[in-house]
Write a protein that holds these residues in place. Structure first.
Motif, PDB file in Angstrom:
ATOM      1  N   LEU A  26       1.754  10.214   4.722  1.00 17.23           N
ATOM      2  CA  LEU A  26       2.763   9.112   5.036  1.00 17.23           C
ATOM      3  C   LEU A  26       3.804   9.399   6.052  1.00 17.23           C
ATOM      4  O   LEU A  26       3.831   8.557   6.957  1.00 17.23           O
ATOM      5  CB  LEU A  26       3.582   8.923   3.632  1.00 17.23           C
ATOM      6  CG  LEU A  26       4.364   7.941   3.423  1.00 17.23           C
ATOM      7  CD1 LEU A  26       3.627   6.532   3.958  1.00 17.23           C
ATOM      8  CD2 LEU A  26       5.117   7.667   2.161  1.00 17.23           C
ATOM      9  N   ARG A  27       4.138  10.411   6.145  1.00 19.12           N
ATOM     10  CA  ARG A  27       5.246  10.645   7.364  1.00 19.12           C
ATOM     11  C   ARG A  27       4.434  10.712   8.477  1.00 19.12           C
ATOM     12  O   ARG A  27       4.812  10.100   9.613  1.00 19.12           O
ATOM     13  CB  ARG A  27       5.742  12.295   7.023  1.00 19.12           C
ATOM     14  CG  ARG A  27       6.721  12.589   8.412  1.00 19.12           C
ATOM     15  CD  ARG A  27       7.838  11.748   8.773  1.00 19.12           C
ATOM     16  NE  ARG A  27       8.418  11.022   8.000  1.00 19.12           N
ATOM     17  CZ  ARG A  27       9.065   9.887   7.945  1.00 19.12           C
ATOM     18  NH1 ARG A  27       8.929   9.394   9.176  1.00 19.12           N
ATOM     19  NH2 ARG A  27       9.871   9.338   7.131  1.00 19.12           N
TER      20      ARG A  27
ATOM     21  N   ASP B 151       5.388   7.901  11.359  1.00 20.70           N
ATOM     22  CA  ASP B 151       5.477   8.385  12.855  1.00 20.70           C
ATOM     23  C   ASP B 151       4.742   7.453  13.753  1.00 20.70           C
ATOM     24  O   ASP B 151       5.200   7.089  14.899  1.00 20.70           O
ATOM     25  CB  ASP B 151       5.217   9.867  12.985  1.00 20.70           C
ATOM     26  CG  ASP B 151       6.333  10.234  12.206  1.00 20.70           C
ATOM     27  OD1 ASP B 151       7.525   9.952  11.971  1.00 20.70           O
ATOM     28  OD2 ASP B 151       6.430  11.674  12.120  1.00 20.70           O
ATOM     29  N   ALA B 152       3.372   7.659  13.587  1.00 24.25           N
ATOM     30  CA  ALA B 152       2.546   6.923  14.385  1.00 24.25           C
ATOM     31  C   ALA B 152       2.762   5.239  14.481  1.00 24.25           C
ATOM     32  O   ALA B 152       3.136   4.685  15.402  1.00 24.25           O
ATOM     33  CB  ALA B 152       1.114   6.884  13.804  1.00 24.25           C
ATOM     34  N   LEU B 153       3.223   4.705  13.400  1.00 22.58           N
ATOM     35  CA  LEU B 153       3.706   3.360  13.471  1.00 22.58           C
ATOM     36  C   LEU B 153       5.045   3.117  14.422  1.00 22.58           C
ATOM     37  O   LEU B 153       5.135   2.208  15.162  1.00 22.58           O
ATOM     38  CB  LEU B 153       3.812   2.718  12.155  1.00 22.58           C
ATOM     39  CG  LEU B 153       3.692   1.435  11.540  1.00 22.58           C
ATOM     40  CD1 LEU B 153       2.405   0.918  12.090  1.00 22.58           C
ATOM     41  CD2 LEU B 153       3.906   1.033  10.173  1.00 22.58           C
ATOM     42  N   ALA B 154       5.691   4.084  14.155  1.00 27.37           N
ATOM     43  CA  ALA B 154       7.123   4.026  15.005  1.00 27.37           C
ATOM     44  C   ALA B 154       6.703   4.190  16.545  1.00 27.37           C
ATOM     45  O   ALA B 154       7.311   3.456  17.348  1.00 27.37           O
ATOM     46  CB  ALA B 154       7.899   4.963  14.569  1.00 27.37           C
TER      47      ALA B 154
ATOM     48  N   ARG C 270       0.730  -1.170  -0.167  1.00 27.28           N
ATOM     49  CA  ARG C 270      -0.126  -0.262   0.019  1.00 27.28           C
ATOM     50  C   ARG C 270       0.799   1.343   0.068  1.00 27.28           C
ATOM     51  O   ARG C 270       0.382   2.512  -0.042  1.00 27.28           O
ATOM     52  CB  ARG C 270      -0.924  -0.103   1.170  1.00 27.28           C
ATOM     53  CG  ARG C 270      -1.916  -0.912   1.222  1.00 27.28           C
ATOM     54  CD  ARG C 270      -2.698  -0.686   2.446  1.00 27.28           C
ATOM     55  NE  ARG C 270      -3.813  -1.993   2.289  1.00 27.28           N
ATOM     56  CZ  ARG C 270      -5.087  -1.949   3.062  1.00 27.28           C
ATOM     57  NH1 ARG C 270      -4.942  -0.691   3.828  1.00 27.28           N
ATOM     58  NH2 ARG C 270      -5.892  -2.863   3.008  1.00 27.28           N
ATOM     59  N   MET C 271       2.122   1.020   0.176  1.00 32.71           N
ATOM     60  CA  MET C 271       3.105   2.319   0.380  1.00 32.71           C
ATOM     61  C   MET C 271       3.102   2.861  -1.250  1.00 32.71           C
ATOM     62  O   MET C 271       3.241   2.101  -1.939  1.00 32.71           O
ATOM     63  CB  MET C 271       4.387   1.848   0.873  1.00 32.71           C
ATOM     64  CG  MET C 271       4.310   1.299   2.233  1.00 32.71           C
ATOM     65  SD  MET C 271       3.652   2.707   3.423  1.00 32.71           S
ATOM     66  CE  MET C 271       5.189   3.600   3.485  1.00 32.71           C
ATOM     67  N   PRO C 272       2.955   4.038  -1.409  1.00 35.27           N
ATOM     68  CA  PRO C 272       3.209   4.733  -2.780  1.00 35.27           C
ATOM     69  C   PRO C 272       4.546   4.636  -3.021  1.00 35.27           C
ATOM     70  O   PRO C 272       5.647   4.511  -2.279  1.00 35.27           O
ATOM     71  CB  PRO C 272       2.975   6.447  -2.496  1.00 35.27           C
ATOM     72  CG  PRO C 272       3.092   6.617  -1.103  1.00 35.27           C
ATOM     73  CD  PRO C 272       2.835   5.092  -0.291  1.00 35.27           C
ATOM     74  N   ALA C 273       4.714   4.481  -4.335  1.00 41.37           N
ATOM     75  CA  ALA C 273       6.191   4.231  -4.965  1.00 41.37           C
ATOM     76  C   ALA C 273       6.749   5.529  -4.868  1.00 41.37           C
ATOM     77  O   ALA C 273       6.189   6.718  -4.784  1.00 41.37           O
ATOM     78  CB  ALA C 273       5.880   3.655  -6.413  1.00 41.37           C
ATOM     79  N   ALA C 274       8.045   5.486  -4.978  1.00 41.14           N
ATOM     80  CA  ALA C 274       8.991   6.838  -4.900  1.00 41.14           C
ATOM     81  C   ALA C 274       8.548   7.637  -6.316  1.00 41.14           C
ATOM     82  O   ALA C 274       8.383   6.697  -7.333  1.00 41.14           O
ATOM     83  CB  ALA C 274      10.458   6.358  -4.959  1.00 41.14           C
TER      84      ALA C 274
END
Length: 150
Positions: free
Chosen positions: A127-128, A132-135, A108-112
């Motif tokens: 995304l950041r 951050d919430a996941l970390a 689900r992560m967007p490609a660079a």
């Protein structure tokens, strides 16, 4: 396991705490009954009773129970902190992501962006924030596991 497992483990923590408290109350009741019986026998038979018994056994056991109750009170305070952290993690916006397998999250992560193209600032910020919430969840989980293992 995600929030579902975290909630189940938090519920189990509460169950174990209640069971420990009930056991301590039961031991306290038995010790109180033993102390009352001991006092009655000492009143009835006097010095002969006291000489035939090992003195202080009930007091020793009561002292040990008091130490256990003190540790249980400390654990109760620690459990409260763990339950509050668990609730915060489960309420976090990123919590649904925790239910997904890592491969699904990665897909689900967007490609660079292509070389020379600029990334969309809004999606980059979102995304950041999600990362951050996941970390933060990972740090919180590690802290909860460390506390639980103490």
């Amino acid at each position: 396991g995600g929030p579902r497992v975290l909630k189940a483990l938090a519920g189990r923590l509460v169950e174990l705490q209640r069971a420990s408290e009930a056991s301590a109350r039961g031991v306290g009741s038995v010790l109180a009954a033993e102390a009352a019986a001991e006092a009655e026998m000492a009143a009835r038979f006097g010095e002969a009773w006291r000489a035939s018994r090992g003195s202080g056994a009930i007091a020793e056991l009561r002292s040990e129970l008091d130490r256990c109750l003190a540790r249980l009170a400390e654990a109760t305070a620690a459990n409260k902190a763990v339950l509050e952290r668990a609730a915060a993690v489960c309420a976090a916006e990123a919590a649904p992501l925790l239910e997904l397998p890592l491969s699904e999250v990665a897909s689900r992560m967007p490609a660079a962006p292509a070389e020379g193209a600029s990334a969309d600032p809004a999606s980059s910020a979102a995304l950041r924030a999600a990362l951050d919430a996941l970390a933060a969840h990972a740090d919180s989980r590690a802290a909860i596991c460390a506390e639980a293992s103490e």
